[in-house]
Design a protein around this motif. Structure first.
Motif, short mmCIF file in Angstrom:
data_model
loop_
_atom_site.label_atom_id
_atom_site.label_comp_id
_atom_site.label_asym_id
_atom_site.label_seq_id
_atom_site.Cartn_x
_atom_site.Cartn_y
_atom_site.Cartn_z
N LYS A 62 0.85 -1.20 0.00
CA LYS A 62 0.00 0.00 0.00
C LYS A 62 0.88 1.25 0.00
CE LYS A 62 -4.09 -2.04 2.23
NZ LYS A 62 -3.61 -3.42 2.31
N MET A 63 1.96 1.22 0.77
CA MET A 63 2.90 2.34 0.78
C MET A 63 3.52 2.51 -0.61
SD MET A 63 6.42 2.90 0.81
CE MET A 63 7.16 1.39 1.45
N GLN A 64 3.82 1.40 -1.28
CA GLN A 64 4.48 1.47 -2.59
C GLN A 64 3.56 1.99 -3.69
OE1 GLN A 64 6.06 -2.49 -3.02
NE2 GLN A 64 7.75 -2.11 -1.61
N LEU A 65 2.25 1.97 -3.46
CA LEU A 65 1.34 2.58 -4.43
C LEU A 65 1.58 4.09 -4.50
CD1 LEU A 65 -2.00 0.78 -3.50
CD2 LEU A 65 -0.70 0.44 -5.60
N ILE A 66 2.02 4.66 -3.38
CA ILE A 66 2.22 6.12 -3.28
C ILE A 66 3.65 6.50 -3.63
CG2 ILE A 66 2.17 8.08 -1.69
CD1 ILE A 66 0.09 6.48 -0.04
N PHE A 67 4.60 5.67 -3.19
CA PHE A 67 6.02 6.02 -3.30
C PHE A 67 6.69 5.15 -4.36
CE2 PHE A 67 4.69 7.35 0.90
CZ PHE A 67 5.23 8.63 1.00
N ARG A 166 18.41 -3.69 -4.34
CA ARG A 166 18.14 -3.03 -3.06
C ARG A 166 18.18 -1.50 -3.20
NH1 ARG A 166 21.20 -7.22 1.09
NH2 ARG A 166 19.78 -8.93 0.62
N LEU A 167 19.15 -1.01 -3.94
CA LEU A 167 19.15 0.43 -4.21
C LEU A 167 17.91 0.80 -5.02
CD1 LEU A 167 22.90 0.93 -5.21
CD2 LEU A 167 21.79 1.84 -3.16
N GLY A 168 17.60 -0.06 -5.98
CA GLY A 168 16.48 0.23 -6.87
C GLY A 168 15.14 0.20 -6.18
N GLN A 169 15.02 -0.54 -5.08
CA GLN A 169 13.73 -0.67 -4.40
C GLN A 169 13.53 0.35 -3.29
OE1 GLN A 169 10.92 -3.17 -4.93
NE2 GLN A 169 11.96 -2.42 -6.75
N ALA A 170 14.54 1.14 -2.97
CA ALA A 170 14.37 2.18 -1.95
C ALA A 170 13.33 3.19 -2.43
CB ALA A 170 15.70 2.86 -1.68
N ARG A 171 12.44 3.58 -1.55
CA ARG A 171 11.36 4.50 -1.94
C ARG A 171 11.83 5.94 -1.90
NH1 ARG A 171 8.08 1.35 -4.71
NH2 ARG A 171 9.49 -0.39 -4.39
N MET A 172 11.51 6.70 -2.90
CA MET A 172 11.92 8.10 -2.96
C MET A 172 10.92 8.98 -2.21
SD MET A 172 14.79 8.02 -4.51
CE MET A 172 15.03 6.42 -3.71
N ALA A 192 2.83 13.47 4.81
CA ALA A 192 3.66 12.26 4.89
C ALA A 192 3.31 11.25 3.81
CB ALA A 192 3.51 11.62 6.28
N VAL A 193 2.14 11.40 3.18
CA VAL A 193 1.74 10.45 2.13
C VAL A 193 1.71 11.12 0.76
CG1 VAL A 193 0.53 8.79 3.58
CG2 VAL A 193 -0.67 10.85 2.82
N ILE A 194 2.62 12.04 0.55
CA ILE A 194 2.81 12.62 -0.78
C ILE A 194 4.06 12.00 -1.41
CG2 ILE A 194 3.40 14.72 -2.06
CD1 ILE A 194 1.69 16.29 -0.11
N GLY A 195 3.84 11.21 -2.43
CA GLY A 195 4.95 10.58 -3.14
C GLY A 195 4.88 10.95 -4.60
N CYS A 196 5.55 10.16 -5.45
CA CYS A 196 5.45 10.39 -6.89
C CYS A 196 4.96 9.12 -7.58
CB CYS A 196 6.77 10.86 -7.48
SG CYS A 196 8.13 9.70 -7.29
N GLY A 197 4.28 8.24 -6.80
CA GLY A 197 3.77 7.00 -7.34
C GLY A 197 2.43 7.18 -8.03
N PRO A 198 1.86 6.09 -8.53
CA PRO A 198 0.65 6.18 -9.38
C PRO A 198 -0.64 6.41 -8.63
CG PRO A 198 1.36 3.91 -9.17
CD PRO A 198 2.42 4.73 -8.52
N TYR A 199 -0.64 6.29 -7.29
CA TYR A 199 -1.89 6.45 -6.56
C TYR A 199 -1.74 7.41 -5.38
CZ TYR A 199 -3.92 2.88 -9.43
OH TYR A 199 -4.40 2.20 -10.52
#
Length: 519
Positions: A62-67, A166-172, A192-199
């Motif tokens: 769920k976190m990765q949907l955002i980040f 591992r570097l590639g999977q770190a969330r920005m 805190a839930v502003i990322g650059c992901g698709p959702y």
């Protein structure tokens, strides 16, 4: 203002920013005439920031949907994501990532190389949940440099065969927000839930375990196929699926016939990358220092019975060498422990020990514990069952507060370095569900091979080390893998058919790509 209201207010602010910028983005609903809403079974998995989500898969995804991250896990391997390409130096110590242009944060600001540099440096000071960039208590990153607005160079302390992923999977995370945050574990506001992901997170209700995500209209990447993704509270997943309240569910083999040969439904079988494992605590029960005791336990467990009676056939007995049969580096030649009461009794040499087995109160774990208690009793091993809720069990695992621990978790299909993280002394002190390693256990060969394989960049040489590690682990059995599940999912393809697996994971709903247009 409560958290839900704050999130909605933030969402409104984001929407206003988008409108104010004059960038309407791609209109998803206009392509189909109406928005596609996919509903899945809910449950609280924490607030979806890199620091506040529940550490297991449902919270992580769920976190990765955002980040977003520099790379993403595709169906066969890592694929370009925020980084459209990358270079690794010949000595394996310098990684250069070339970032995509025109990537925006969900508040409308541009994402640049400075954000990437900030994210890695922030994670050194404040390791997020699921951190994989700390090795032996120290970050592997020595230096992060911005070469230009879209190029970042990362220098690490030594070659590492698993490090690209591992570097590639770190969330920005956005620098302009997080640079002011000193206590990330308690930073749970709307920013805190502003990322650059698709959702974009629109609603979160902790008490109901409900989430609502909407497609980010200015997303840089593949067009979201699902406009709205909701996690809704249900009491019975099968009943909710039959009523159309949720759009996908896991089914047991005895329900297959209900949905087979019916064009309304599609069934898929999961890869065996989720499993159950017993961990012996050698500190609390020194009897387990004796390898014969651990092996006696292994012979006293009927893994095939667990597959048939608990998983109803939708599983395979786990390898004593840990890597499951579907893993690319599974070693079929390691020692295995067939169910053999006489052999267990021979190794016990007249001893009749009694242990407490800590489990969660899930139906499957209770049933596993019941069967273990019966089969172990036949060998002369007494088991007292202690059942608690899952989060209490996980907390006890981290503190080493158990004699024998039963735990189920995913990730068994990941990089083979997981053998080091699961078995080497001190390698997984911060793991949420594996606990603080194997209390009281340290094996020089496992520690040395674990350290050697991770710096071996030659694939065939590393594979040979991994095969040898599995042999030693199977002989030592400081943990006893029980079985790996191969359960089934069912969904209605007319409603949505984009479900995809990641190359190393068992669960299609955890795959961000399941909700996006194909590559």
């Amino acid at each position: 203002m409560n958290k839900v209201c704050k999130i909605m207010a933030a969402a409104l602010a984001v929407a206003l920013l988008v409108l104010a910028s004059g960038c309407g983005g791609n209109s998803l609903s206009s392509d189909r005439g109406k928005a596609l809403v996919v509903n899945l079974a809910g449950g609280d998995c924490g607030y979806p920031t890199p620091y506040s989500h529940y550490a297991r898969g449902p919270g992580m995804f769920k976190m990765q949907l955002i980040f977003d991250s520099l790379l993403e896990r595709g169906e066969k391997d890592y694929i370009p994501w925020l980084a459209e390409k990358w270079d690794v130096s010949a000595d394996g110590k310098v990684y250069t990532f070339f970032l995509r242009q025109n990537v925006k944060w969900q508040d409308g600001k541009p994402m640049t190389a400075e954000d990437v540099k900030f994210s890695f440096e922030y994670f050194i000071l404040h390791p997020p949940l699921g951190d994989e960039l700390t090795l032996n208590g120290k970050s592997v990153i020595e230096k992060v440099e911005v070469l230009n607005d879209h190029t970042v160079k990362i220098t690490v302390d030594q070659p590492n065969a698993a490090l690209l992923g591992r570097l590639g999977q770190a969330r920005m995370i956005p620098k302009h927000i997080w640079e002011k945050v000193q206590d990330p574990q308690n930073f749970n506001g709307p920013e805190a839930v502003i990322g650059c992901g698709p959702y974009v997170l629109k609603e979160y209700n902790k008490e109901l375990g409900a989430y609502k995500f909407e497609a980010f209209k200015e997303y840089w990447g593949p067009k979201p196929r699902v406009d709205v993704l909701q996690f809704v509270p249900v009491s019975d997943n099968i009943l909710a699926f039959d009523k159309g309240e949720i759009d996908l569910t896991v089914i047991s083999p005895d329900l297959l016939s209900k949905y087979q040969d019916n064009e309304e439904f599609k069934i898929q079988k999961n890869p065996p990358f989720w499993g159950y494992c017993l961990t012996f605590n050698l500190e609390r029960r020194p009897e387990f220092q004796d390898k014969n005791m651990r092996q006696a336990f292994a012979y006293a467990v009927d893994r095939q019975e667990l597959v048939e009676k608990v998983a109803r056939g939708a599983a395979v007995p786990a390898s004593a060498g840990y890597l499951p049969t579907g893993h690319i580096w599974y070693n079929p030649g390691v020692r295995q422990y067939e169910f053999n009461i006489a052999k267990a009794q021979e190794l016990l040499k007249g001893r009749t020990p009694e242990f407490t087995l800590l489990i969660s109160n899930s139906n499957d774990e209770v049933r596993i514990a019941e069967l273990l208690k019966i089969s172990c009793a036949r060998a002369g091993i007494g088991l007292k069952i202690r059942s608690v809720d899952g989060k209490t069990r996980d907390a006890a695992a981290k503190k080493g507060e158990y004699e024998i621990l039963l735990n189920g978790y995913g990730g068994w299909g990941g990089d083979a370095d997981l053998l080091r993280s699961v078995y080497a002394a001190g390698a997984n002190a911060d793991s949420a569900f594996l606990g603080r390693g194997i209390p009281g256990y340290s094996n020089t060969q496992i520690n040395d091979l674990g350290a050697q394989q991770i710096i071996t960049m030659d694939r065939e040489k590393r594979k040979a080390l991994i095969f040898r590690l599995q042999e030693i682990i199977a002989e030592e059995v400081p943990r006893l893998p029980l079985y790996n599940t191969t359960g089934y999912i069912v969904y209605r393809p007319a409603k949505y058919d984009g479900w995809r697996y990641m190359f190393d994971h068992h669960e299609v709903t955890h795959n961000k790509l399941s909700y996006l247009a194909g590559q």
